[in-house]
Design a protein around this motif. Structure first.
Motif, PDB file in Angstrom:
ATOM      1  N   CYS A 218       0.954  -1.312   0.066  1.00  0.00           N
ATOM      2  CA  CYS A 218      -0.109   0.009  -0.022  1.00  0.00           C
ATOM      3  C   CYS A 218       0.808   1.445  -0.008  1.00  0.00           C
ATOM      4  CB  CYS A 218      -0.746   0.036   1.173  1.00  0.00           C
ATOM      5  SG  CYS A 218      -2.149   1.461   1.227  1.00  0.00           S
TER       6      CYS A 218
ATOM      7  N   HIS B  10      -0.047   4.459  -0.154  1.00  0.00           N
ATOM      8  CA  HIS B  10      -0.743   5.616   0.416  1.00  0.00           C
ATOM      9  C   HIS B  10      -1.781   5.033   1.429  1.00  0.00           C
ATOM     10  CE1 HIS B  10      -1.848   9.720   1.352  1.00  0.00           C
ATOM     11  NE2 HIS B  10      -0.857  10.282   0.281  1.00  0.00           N
TER      12      HIS B  10
ATOM     13  N   GLN C 258      -3.453   6.650   3.991  1.00  0.00           N
ATOM     14  CA  GLN C 258      -4.412   7.358   4.062  1.00  0.00           C
ATOM     15  C   GLN C 258      -5.303   7.398   3.119  1.00  0.00           C
ATOM     16  OE1 GLN C 258      -4.940   9.597   6.783  1.00  0.00           O
ATOM     17  NE2 GLN C 258      -6.805  10.406   5.751  1.00  0.00           N
ATOM     18  N   GLU C 259      -4.870   7.407   1.738  1.00  0.00           N
ATOM     19  CA  GLU C 259      -5.903   7.754   0.393  1.00  0.00           C
ATOM     20  C   GLU C 259      -6.668   6.349   0.421  1.00  0.00           C
ATOM     21  OE1 GLU C 259      -3.792   8.308  -3.020  1.00  0.00           O
ATOM     22  OE2 GLU C 259      -3.259  10.295  -2.368  1.00  0.00           O
ATOM     23  N   LYS C 260      -6.050   5.138   0.821  1.00  0.00           N
ATOM     24  CA  LYS C 260      -6.866   3.985   0.608  1.00  0.00           C
ATOM     25  C   LYS C 260      -7.869   3.534   1.940  1.00  0.00           C
ATOM     26  CE  LYS C 260      -6.370  -0.852  -0.601  1.00  0.00           C
ATOM     27  NZ  LYS C 260      -5.629  -1.498  -1.652  1.00  0.00           N
TER      28      LYS C 260
ATOM     29  N   HIS D 228      -8.636   5.874   4.490  1.00  0.00           N
ATOM     30  CA  HIS D 228      -8.953   7.156   5.020  1.00  0.00           C
ATOM     31  C   HIS D 228      -8.556   7.222   6.627  1.00  0.00           C
ATOM     32  CE1 HIS D 228     -11.129   7.766   1.481  1.00  0.00           C
ATOM     33  NE2 HIS D 228     -11.699   6.683   1.619  1.00  0.00           N
ATOM     34  N   TYR D 229      -7.490   6.827   6.859  1.00  0.00           N
ATOM     35  CA  TYR D 229      -6.679   6.941   8.138  1.00  0.00           C
ATOM     36  C   TYR D 229      -5.289   6.333   8.048  1.00  0.00           C
ATOM     37  CZ  TYR D 229      -7.830   2.021   9.288  1.00  0.00           C
ATOM     38  OH  TYR D 229      -7.989   0.724   9.214  1.00  0.00           O
ATOM     39  N   ASN D 230      -4.438   6.733   8.955  1.00  0.00           N
ATOM     40  CA  ASN D 230      -3.069   6.184   8.860  1.00  0.00           C
ATOM     41  C   ASN D 230      -2.764   5.781  10.288  1.00  0.00           C
ATOM     42  OD1 ASN D 230      -2.873   9.114   9.725  1.00  0.00           O
ATOM     43  ND2 ASN D 230      -1.490   9.451   8.015  1.00  0.00           N
TER      44      ASN D 230
ATOM     45  N   PRO E  58       3.997   8.319   3.207  1.00  0.00           N
ATOM     46  CA  PRO E  58       3.477   7.776   1.899  1.00  0.00           C
ATOM     47  C   PRO E  58       4.643   7.454   0.947  1.00  0.00           C
ATOM     48  CG  PRO E  58       2.126   9.797   2.553  1.00  0.00           C
ATOM     49  CD  PRO E  58       3.385   9.689   3.427  1.00  0.00           C
ATOM     50  N   ASN E  59       4.264   6.672  -0.159  1.00  0.00           N
ATOM     51  CA  ASN E  59       5.100   6.219  -1.178  1.00  0.00           C
ATOM     52  C   ASN E  59       6.490   5.784  -0.749  1.00  0.00           C
ATOM     53  OD1 ASN E  59       3.256   7.130  -3.218  1.00  0.00           O
ATOM     54  ND2 ASN E  59       3.784   8.993  -2.684  1.00  0.00           N
TER      55      ASN E  59
ATOM     56  N   SER F  52       2.912   4.322   4.599  1.00  0.00           N
ATOM     57  CA  SER F  52       2.901   3.261   3.481  1.00  0.00           C
ATOM     58  C   SER F  52       3.569   1.909   4.079  1.00  0.00           C
ATOM     59  CB  SER F  52       3.623   3.683   2.201  1.00  0.00           C
ATOM     60  OG  SER F  52       4.746   3.934   2.792  1.00  0.00           O
TER      61      SER F  52
END
Length: 73
Positions: free
Chosen positions: A8, A10, A12-14, A16-18, A36-37, A65
């Motif tokens: 994954c 990102h 947060q994008e997938k 909606h929390y991290n 991320p990334n 990520s």
């Protein structure tokens, strides 16, 4: 609770929390990244139970990520 089997880039994008406070690695080895990334500080996770994020070496529950380690050599 979720079961994840793919990388994954990102969180947060997938999802909606991290913030990931605990996890269970049933098979394989994974790397969690703070950003991320696949950037930032890395935490290496082997199969097992991690009841708190501090058990995998993180200073906070934030995960940007993650990806599976395919080659250990």
């Amino acid at each position: 609770m979720m079961e994840l089997t793919e990388d994954c880039p990102h969180v947060q994008e997938k999802f909606h929390y991290n913030d990931i406070y605990s996890c269970s690695i049933s098979e394989g080895h994974w790397i969690f990244y703070e950003e991320p990334n696949y950037r930032g500080r890395q935490c290496y996770l082997r199969p097992g139970e991690y009841r708190r994020y501090s058990e995998w070496g993180a200073s906070s529950p934030r995960v940007g990520s993650f990806k599976r380690v395919l080659d250990l050599y």
